[in-house]
Motif scaffolding. Structure first.
Motif, mmCIF file in Angstrom:
data_model
loop_
_atom_site.group_PDB
_atom_site.id
_atom_site.type_symbol
_atom_site.label_atom_id
_atom_site.label_comp_id
_atom_site.label_asym_id
_atom_site.label_seq_id
_atom_site.Cartn_x
_atom_site.Cartn_y
_atom_site.Cartn_z
ATOM 1 N N CYS A 1 -2.998 -5.792 -6.976
ATOM 2 C CA CYS A 1 -1.554 -5.791 -6.699
ATOM 3 C C CYS A 1 -1.021 -7.223 -6.596
ATOM 4 N N ALA B 1 -0.577 8.584 -4.890
ATOM 5 C CA ALA B 1 -0.621 7.263 -5.525
ATOM 6 C C ALA B 1 -1.415 6.334 -4.613
ATOM 7 N N LYS B 2 -2.136 5.396 -5.243
ATOM 8 C CA LYS B 2 -2.951 4.461 -4.465
ATOM 9 C C LYS B 2 -2.822 3.079 -5.094
ATOM 10 N N VAL B 3 -2.648 2.055 -4.263
ATOM 11 C CA VAL B 3 -2.536 0.693 -4.785
ATOM 12 C C VAL B 3 -3.878 -0.022 -4.607
ATOM 13 N N ILE C 1 -1.842 0.534 -9.807
ATOM 14 C CA ILE C 1 -1.537 1.836 -9.195
ATOM 15 C C ILE C 1 -2.307 2.930 -9.920
ATOM 16 N N CYS D 1 3.863 9.930 0.715
ATOM 17 C CA CYS D 1 3.805 10.142 -0.743
ATOM 18 C C CYS D 1 3.884 11.631 -1.044
ATOM 19 N N CYS E 1 7.350 -1.024 -7.994
ATOM 20 C CA CYS E 1 7.007 0.392 -7.789
ATOM 21 C C CYS E 1 7.788 0.989 -6.632
ATOM 22 N N CYS F 1 6.177 6.515 -9.608
ATOM 23 C CA CYS F 1 5.666 5.146 -9.722
ATOM 24 C C CYS F 1 4.652 5.007 -10.863
ATOM 25 N N LYS G 1 0.842 -1.204 0.000
ATOM 26 C CA LYS G 1 0.000 0.000 0.000
ATOM 27 C C LYS G 1 0.877 1.254 0.000
ATOM 28 N N VAL G 2 0.242 2.394 -0.227
ATOM 29 C CA VAL G 2 0.961 3.665 -0.193
ATOM 30 C C VAL G 2 0.604 4.380 1.105
ATOM 31 N N PHE H 1 5.906 3.402 -0.160
ATOM 32 C CA PHE H 1 5.276 2.081 -0.296
ATOM 33 C C PHE H 1 5.563 1.260 0.959
#
Lengths: 190, 584
Positions: free
Chosen positions: B559, B552-554, B545, B531, B565, B537, B525-526, B574
């Motif tokens: 994933c 940024a968001k996973v 992503i 961030c 990333c 990324c 996760k971010v 991350f």
């Protein structure tokens, strides 16, 4: 009289199982059936389309602009993308889930808003359900295709719930059967 | 018993019922499932050959030995196998042999839209063309009968909409065909000029006999219609569209034997109608034949030469009203295919893109390295062209190109036709850098084994070619293996090998993330507090992503846990799901 259904979504979402079930249900009813799908490049996260057609005699395996009675969509944007394939007043059964396509991920486009309103303005009837949450409630996110089939079964005349369940029993692995039956039921009652 | 069956599966069922014993193919959409489904019958030996030429020659060998044989390929694969094709037309067969070729009008999964019917004409071979799954099965059986009756391999043309559509098939029983004795016959099988000169007239006589057959065979059938203002000649999936639009209104000559075409049947139809219309996808093969017979015909003047047809397209072209429809919603973002989350190719393409390297590409999943945001690949033509064209590129421009240009090619494509290009580099010496993207499978066509994976078509252990040893034995001294998930290691290898004063091969090795044996990592996760919204990324183009609410968001469901990333994040944003920073 031929019934034409498009199943649309994002590559890898399980539309092939949905078309298999739909095809078998129609065949069990004694209809002529054709199902068309595309493999290969388009499956890598791209937009995917499967056509299912059944009736007394079916010639073409594909559906054209203005040819679909129903669209079953696994993703909201994909439902909107194919709306012109629908006959005026045709029914869309869609998952409300939104999956960002690469142009949105890459920041060159926005995920569109008000898609349900736009589809209705285009002339479609829209039934949107949160199939992903219902599938998770049934036991697996992967069952959202069966949730959508359950929902769709309400719109097709002449095929009983038992007939749908019978085909699901003969199609999915035994250990996932109860989960899939629950997913179907949750779709019907959503 | 009836079954709803994919066209390609119906072909396999036909092979089974026709008593076929040996099948050798190279995977290619939309032909692949014919061989995969045939492999489910114990009675048919099935294999993946390294390429289509080898497949065709293997099938030919089995036919000459006396057992019914089969090979399958996509349209562009027939180009690779064209060499044996033209000559085995001269030798003919012993037991029946069928060559399936699957065209891809509309290019759902192909690099061109060639019409394989030209090959049947050029190689003077009969070609059958079914229009649905039942015909696919029935025609396969007819093809073996024809092959033995006329002493010729028979071409069998599929297209995407027949190969990948399901329709209802009535199953039959397998008929075991006695092995035909192998008898030495140099005059028939040794194609030196003196013998080939004697075989060519036999080929021409055979074509005349096949035309007679075309006149009487029910493979070409006339379906009566009530309205004689138009008569339609059509075949393949176009026939289904014609029937969808017109039903039994107009007479239809449905062609199943597309080469050689009948003469009398066509003239008879023309004489009984006011206007003759030919409906065929891609090139005007039937139309040209009609014109050569002196007939006036409507065809490509109203129907397109490009893309696949549909019932709507035919209706519109022939003046029928358009179906009313819902309105199109404009301005929607597209959804092009992309490399999967966790794809091992992504890391190497990131390195190549970052260093602005010219990349000569090849055919496979990794062709997606051409798409944004990586936009890495400069060229893609055909199987193996990356390596051979790199040599030419470097010969033309010398050191300026050699220091900044690579070829990328998959493991299966390298075995298919990359080796000969590398032989040229080793022999004629350019300081070329070739990157073999070894994901241990043939990916794009849906996970087929190949000579480097150590398993055969059925998944049983098989011979395994050692890529490093193979490349070294060809005279390449600089061979190194990198893990494309490790960006620093991959970048260092690319820079050093481009700088080297001799040819080199980098094997970028990690199995396809979709393989069952590959264990999925834990999603990451971010941490939005860490961030800094630099979007470094995002340059990977990973579908897991996205950039939402300024960070940024996973997507944890997508994933794969490859953590590539996290290597690009200078701020350690991350984290594992437990909140630990990921370090490399």
């Amino acid at each position: 009289m031929v019934t034409s259904i498009m199943i649309v979504g994002v590559g890898g979402q399980g539309s092939l199982l949905a078309s298999k079930i739909l095809g078998k249900v129609a065949m069990d009813k004694g209809y002529d059936v054709k199902v068309s799908e595309v493999h290969g490049m388009s499956q890598r996260g791209g937009s995917v389309v499967t056509y299912v057609r059944f009736g007394d005699k079916v010639n073409s395996p594909i559906i054209d602009k203005g040819g679909a009675d129903y669209i079953i969509s696994f993703e909201l944007l994909e439902a909107a993308r194919y709306v012109e394939f629908l006959k005026p007043g045709g029914q869309i059964v869609t998952n409300s889930q939104q999956i960002d396509p690469m142009p949105v991920i890459a920041g060159t486009a926005e995920y569109p808003t008000d898609l349900i309103e736009k589809m209705e303005e285009a002339g479609a009837k829209v039934d949107s359900i949160d199939a992903l949450s219902l599938a998770e409630e049934a036991g697996s996110a992967k069952a959202s295709n069966i949730v959508l089939m359950g929902r769709f079964s309400k719109y097709v005349e002449g095929i009983s719930k038992e007939e749908w369940i019978k085909v699901i029993e003969n199609t999915v692995p035994a250990k996932f059967l109860e989960m899939n039956k629950k997913a179907f039921e949750l779709g019907v009652n959503a | 018993m009836k079954e709803l069956m994919l066209g390609n599966k119906a072909v396999a069922r036909g092979l089974y019922e026709a008593g076929v014993c040996v099948a050798s193919s190279y995977p290619g959409t939309p032909s692949t499932e014919t061989t995969e489904e045939a492999a489910k019958f114990d009675e048919i030996y099935c294999e993946w050959a390294p390429n289509e030429k080898v497949a065709m020659e293997t099938a030919y060998g089995a036919s000459r030995a006396g057992k019914r044989s089969y090979c399958a390929m996509k349209h562009v694969g027939l180009n690779v196998a064209a060499d044996p094709l033209f000559t085995i037309s001269y030798t003919g067969v012993n037991a029946g042999m069928v060559i399936l070729v699957a065209d891809d009008p509309g290019m759902h999964s192909s690099q061109n839209e060639q019409d394989s019917r030209h090959y049947a004409i050029a190689a003077k071979m009969p070609m059958l063309e079914p229009s649905d799954s039942q015909e696919a099965k029935d025609y396969i059986k007819a093809a073996y009968e024809m092959s033995e009756q006329f002493d010729v391999p028979v071409l069998f043309k599929m297209c995407t909409r027949v190969a990948h559509s399901q329709s209802i098939v009535e199953l039959g029983e397998r008929v075991e065909v006695p092995v035909k004795e192998y008898v030495k016959d140099a005059a028939k099988y040794v194609m030196v000029p003196a013998n080939a000169k004697k075989r060519h007239p036999i080929v021409e006589e055979r074509t005349l006999k096949l035309i007679e057959f075309a006149e009487t065979s029910d493979l070409n059938r006339l379906e009566e219609g009530s309205d004689k203002s138009i008569g339609i000649i059509t075949s393949s999936t176009s026939y289904q569209y014609v029937k969808e639009v017109f039903g039994d209104k107009y007479p239809v000559l449905k062609i199943g034997l597309i080469n050689p075409l009948p003469v009398k049947k066509i003239k008879d139809l023309a004489a009984s109608v006011d206007k003759l219309v030919v409906v065929e996808e891609l090139d005007p093969i039937i139309e040209t034949h009609c014109k050569a017979l002196g007939l006036e015909v409507t065809g490509k003047d109203v129907l397109p030469l490009i893309d696949e047809f549909s019932q709507g397209l035919i209706a519109k072209a022939l003046g029928e009203p358009e179906a009313p429809s819902c309105k199109k919603i404009d301005g929607l973002p597209g959804r092009p295919p992309a490399m999967c989350a966790g794809c091992p190719h992504r890391g190497m393409f990131y390195v190549l893109s970052k260093n602005k390297i010219t990349v000569l590409g090849d055919i496979g999943c990794y062709t997606l390295g051409a798409t944004p945001p990586l936009s890495s690949i400069d060229t893609t033509e055909c199987m193996g062209a990356s390596i051979s064209s790199l040599h030419g590129f470097n010969k033309a421009l010398g050191a300026a190109a050699e220091k900044n240009t690579v070829a990328v090619i998959g493991d299966s494509t390298f075995m298919h036709s990359g080796m000969t290009g590398l032989a040229n580099i080793a022999y004629n010496q350019t300081n070329s850098t070739v990157i073999i993207l070894d994901n241990s499978i043939t990916g794009m066509t849906g996970h087929q084994q190949n000579p480097t994976t150590g398993f055969n078509l059925r998944g049983d252990p098989a011979g395994k070619i050692d890529l490093e040893a193979l490349v070294r034995s060809m005279g390449i001294n600089r061979v190194r293996v990198v893990d494309p998930y490790n960006l620093a290691e991959s970048e260092q290898a690319v820079k050093e090998e481009l700088a080297a004063e001799e040819p080199s091969v980098i094997i970028s090795r990690r199995p396809c993330a979709l393989l069952k044996k590959v264990k999925r990592g834990e999603p990451i996760k971010v941490n939005p507090d860490k961030c800094k919204s630099c979007k470094a990324c995002m340059k990977l183009g990973c579908p897991a992503i996205s950039f939402k609410d300024g960070h940024a968001k996973v997507d944890a469901t997508q994933c794969f846990g490859c953590k590539v990333c996290s290597e690009l994040c200078k701020f350690g944003a991350f984290e594992t799901m437990e909140g630990e920073t990921i370090t490399w």
